[in-house]
Design a protein around this motif. Structure first.
Motif, PDB file in Angstrom:
ATOM      1  N   GLU A 204       0.840  -1.183   0.000  1.00  0.00           N
ATOM      2  CA  GLU A 204       0.000   0.000   0.000  1.00  0.00           C
ATOM      3  C   GLU A 204       0.884   1.245   0.000  1.00  0.00           C
ATOM      4  O   GLU A 204       2.044   1.200   0.396  1.00  0.00           O
ATOM      5  CB  GLU A 204      -0.902   0.031   1.241  1.00  0.00           C
ATOM      6  N   THR A 205       0.303   2.372  -0.420  1.00  0.00           N
ATOM      7  CA  THR A 205       1.043   3.642  -0.445  1.00  0.00           C
ATOM      8  C   THR A 205       0.951   4.306   0.921  1.00  0.00           C
ATOM      9  O   THR A 205       0.297   5.342   1.098  1.00  0.00           O
ATOM     10  CB  THR A 205       0.475   4.568  -1.526  1.00  0.00           C
ATOM     11  N   ASN A 206       1.605   3.687   1.896  1.00  0.00           N
ATOM     12  CA  ASN A 206       1.518   4.155   3.278  1.00  0.00           C
ATOM     13  C   ASN A 206       2.823   3.861   3.998  1.00  0.00           C
ATOM     14  O   ASN A 206       3.215   2.710   4.144  1.00  0.00           O
ATOM     15  CB  ASN A 206       0.346   3.468   3.981  1.00  0.00           C
ATOM     16  N   GLU A 230       0.922   7.145  -8.285  1.00  0.00           N
ATOM     17  CA  GLU A 230      -0.017   7.918  -7.479  1.00  0.00           C
ATOM     18  C   GLU A 230       0.736   8.991  -6.711  1.00  0.00           C
ATOM     19  O   GLU A 230       1.954   8.900  -6.522  1.00  0.00           O
ATOM     20  CB  GLU A 230      -0.767   7.017  -6.487  1.00  0.00           C
ATOM     21  N   HIS A 231      -0.004   9.992  -6.262  1.00  0.00           N
ATOM     22  CA  HIS A 231       0.577  11.036  -5.414  1.00  0.00           C
ATOM     23  C   HIS A 231      -0.330  11.213  -4.199  1.00  0.00           C
ATOM     24  O   HIS A 231      -1.531  11.422  -4.348  1.00  0.00           O
ATOM     25  CB  HIS A 231       0.704  12.355  -6.174  1.00  0.00           C
ATOM     26  N   ASP A 232       0.243  11.062  -2.990  1.00  0.00           N
ATOM     27  CA  ASP A 232      -0.564  11.104  -1.772  1.00  0.00           C
ATOM     28  C   ASP A 232      -0.602  12.486  -1.121  1.00  0.00           C
ATOM     29  O   ASP A 232      -1.018  12.635   0.023  1.00  0.00           O
ATOM     30  CB  ASP A 232      -0.062  10.076  -0.763  1.00  0.00           C
ATOM     31  N   TRP A 237       4.237   7.731  -5.597  1.00  0.00           N
ATOM     32  CA  TRP A 237       4.384   6.280  -5.436  1.00  0.00           C
ATOM     33  C   TRP A 237       4.335   5.655  -6.821  1.00  0.00           C
ATOM     34  O   TRP A 237       3.453   5.962  -7.621  1.00  0.00           O
ATOM     35  CB  TRP A 237       3.271   5.706  -4.568  1.00  0.00           C
TER      36      TRP A 237
END
Length: 268
Positions: A204-206, A230-232, A237
């Protein structure tokens, strides 16, 4: 025929991956228990024909003692349990041969329960009371199970869900996207100096949850870009695939060569 079987098998994985990890793994183990009982029947039949039942019991003793040794880490209770298991095994070998197959079945069920507990323990609230050494070892068990899932479900994205109906147009669009990706030249990620020293691959992007670490890479790794990012709000990411470990996950953009990151994201 082969394509039809793949459609049902990999389509089922589409639905399975929408279930949270502990429940999903429990379902997989239930399936393995059923398969295990059939395997035991086959092994029992072969054992009777070849007269190797004694070796089957010894194999069960070895598996259980290895698990106890792993959990106990040479503690006094672990050594005592191993000795008791060996004594129990010797007694079983000298008993009526008709009872041995039942012992093997019980051993399989016990082993499956232990494996399930070890794999999901790091996700339980009680895990915070465990020392770092045990958490690291238990994380390896979970990571191994996740890698096994990835291996068993390779290319599942190419097939529609088995138990959930989807629009035909949506599936055709997804298939077209896959075909486009297959025609493209592969892009391999270049790590920056920080990334070359060692980088984590996450499910996950975490960054706040170390339980989502499923692998790692360094300057010697082949890191294939999966054409997704993706961009959080804080960092990029990048979706990547590591062929050497057969895992797919997210790599932080802070660990990638800045020029290549800009090419991938189009400068944000």
């Amino acid at each position: 025929m082969r394509e039809i079987l793949k459609k049902y098998y990999l389509g089922a994985w589409q639905n399975i991956y929408h279930i949270n990890w502990p429940v999903r793994f429990f379902m997989e183990l239930v399936f393995l228990i059923v398969a295990g009982f059939w395997l035991v029947k086959l092994i029992s039949w072969v054992g009777k024909k070849l007269r190797v039942n004694v070796f089957l019991v010894k194999g069960l003793i070895w598996i259980v003692t290895e698990i106890v040794h792993f959990v106990g880490n040479n503690s006094e209770w672990a050594v005592d349990t191993e000795n008791r298991m060996i004594d129990w095994g010797n007694a079983v070998i000298n008993r009526d041969k008709k009872k041995r197959i039942s012992i093997v079945k019980i051993g399989i069920c016990f082993g499956v329960v232990v494996i399930y507990f070890l794999a999901v323990f790091v996700d339980l609230p009680i895990a915070k009371y465990l020392s770092g050494y045990y958490l690291e070892e238990l994380e390896k068990v979970k990571s191994f199970c996740q890698k096994f899932e990835i291996m068993a479900s390779k290319d599942y994205e190419k097939y529609p869900p088995l138990f959930v109906e989807i629009e035909k147009e949506e599936f055709e669009e997804a298939a077209e996207e896959v075909a486009v990706l297959e025609d493209q030249e592969p892009v391999y990620i270049r790590l920056n100096e920080r990334g070359k020293r060692g980088s984590n691959i996450r499910s996950e992007t975490n960054l706040d949850n170390d339980n989502n670490i499923i692998g790692g890479v360094n300057e010697n790794s082949d890191i294939l870009y999966r054409d997704k990012w993706e961009h959080d709000g804080e960092r990029y990411w990048i979706r990547v695939y590591i062929s050497a470990d057969d895992i797919e996950g997210w790599l932080s953009g802070n660990l990638i060569d800045s020029e290549q990151l800009e090419e991938i994201t189009g400068g944000g």
